[in-house]
Design an enzyme around this catalytic site. Structure first.
Site, PDB file in Angstrom:
ATOM      1  N   CYS A  97       0.824  -1.226   0.000  1.00 54.03           N
ATOM      2  CA  CYS A  97       0.000   0.000   0.000  1.00 54.03           C
ATOM      3  C   CYS A  97       0.853   1.268   0.000  1.00 54.03           C
ATOM      4  CB  CYS A  97      -0.939  -0.024   1.207  1.00 54.03           C
ATOM      5  SG  CYS A  97      -2.141  -1.365   1.087  1.00 54.03           S
ATOM      6  N   CYS A 178      -3.397  -0.662  -3.530  1.00 56.02           N
ATOM      7  CA  CYS A 178      -4.092  -0.132  -2.335  1.00 56.02           C
ATOM      8  C   CYS A 178      -3.433   1.165  -1.871  1.00 56.02           C
ATOM      9  CB  CYS A 178      -4.055  -1.153  -1.213  1.00 56.02           C
ATOM     10  SG  CYS A 178      -2.435  -1.832  -0.891  1.00 56.02           S
TER      11      CYS A 178
END
Ligand code: DVN
Length: 272
Positions: A97, A178
């Site tokens: 992420c 993400c």
């Protein structure tokens, strides 16, 4: 005077010797070709395994077997993306992420950056993206070999062995995107975003606002710049994005990116 009938016998013996020599030559050539082919598969496999072992904690033999089953013994133009599904299962992508970087027509500048700085991860920095980066391979019906030459070109057929691999791994990489993701696009061309590219046709379509907060486009510019952040194709990119994913675009000179690549004193977030 030679006995009658001597010549035909001698001729027969000579003929038999010639046939034997030709047969021997064919066998030697066949063995040499077989050895060369298997050596080629071995070299290709050695490269695959050496690169795979750089990623600790993986069963590289299992990943190799899952990779080979996709194309070995098959028509090299009849290998759909889905043929590589078992490979994705054998080496699933882990989300990184806020560090994932996508790119299109900027392969060298993107990888020069991620090679020198540890703040972003491109597909080619992951196990599956790195083991085959820059390689060509295909199979053939009736053979258990991996061929690394005379394979169909990327554009020769849709279900092309290599192109289906990159399409499938790109899809899996985009599916785990993400947080804040980055896309390095090329400001030196008229359409920095093409819906026909892997980025446009596969990755953008799989960005999911349930996991991904924003897409930050870094438009790499040079003196002879052609496009800027108001480019029409970038408007198309915005429309393609899943609702709820914030879009940003910043024009950044290649010189600035290269300076940032080499100077670790500059924090990554200050690079653009
Ligand atoms: O986000 C990246 C990365 O995640 C990757 O998996 O997909 C995205 C980049 O793909 P893209 O958007 O199609 O970008 P490009 O620059 O048009 O193509 C990327 C690469 O695909 C090229 O560099 C080619 O690889 P190569 O030969 O440089 O090792 C390959 N490629 C694309 N179109 C091709 C082709 N190779 C041969 N013929 C083509 N027509």
């Amino acid at each position: 005077m030679e006995p009658v009938g001597y010549r035909p016998r001698q001729k027969k013996r000579t003929k038999r010797c010639v046939v034997l020599i030709v047969l021997l030559l064919i066998i030697v050539l066949g063995v040499a070709l077989g050895l060369a082919l298997s050596r080629r598969t071995e070299t290709f496999k050695t490269t695959f395994m050496d690169r795979c072992k750089k990623f600790e904690g993986n069963d590289c033999e299992k990943i190799w077997a899952a990779f080979q089953q996709a194309y070995v013994g098959k028509d090299p133009c009849k290998v759909p993306m889905e043929a590589y599904d078992p490979l994705i299962k054998a080496a699933p992508f882990k989300p990184s992420c806020n560090r994932m970087m996508f790119w299109s027509k900027t392969k060298d500048v993107a990888h020069d950056f991620t090679d020198k700085r540890d703040c972003f991860v491109t597909l080619e920095d992951t196990l599956l993206g790195s083991v085959l980066d820059g390689l060509t391979w295909c199979g053939k019906e009736g053979s258990n070999e991996t061929f690394t030459s005379d394979c169909p070109e990327w554009a020769d057929c849709d279900d092309n062995t290599v192109r289906s691999f990159w399409s499938r791994v790109s899809a899996a990489f985009a599916e785990v995107a993400c947080g804040d993701a980055t896309a390095m696009l090329n400001g030196s061309i008229a359409t920095p975003f093409s819906q026909y590219s892997i980025f446009g046709s596969i990755e953008v379509k799989r960005f999911n606002s349930a996991n991904m907060r924003s897409l930050n486009v870094v438009l790499v510019t040079q003196e002879n710049n052609v496009s800027n952040c108001s480019n029409a194709s970038l408007k198309d990119l915005q429309k393609e994005l899943d609702k709820g994913i914030k879009y940003n675009c910043k024009e950044v000179s290649e010189a600035q990116i290269q300076a940032c690549s080499s100077n670790t004193e500059i924090p990554c977030h200050a690079c653009w």
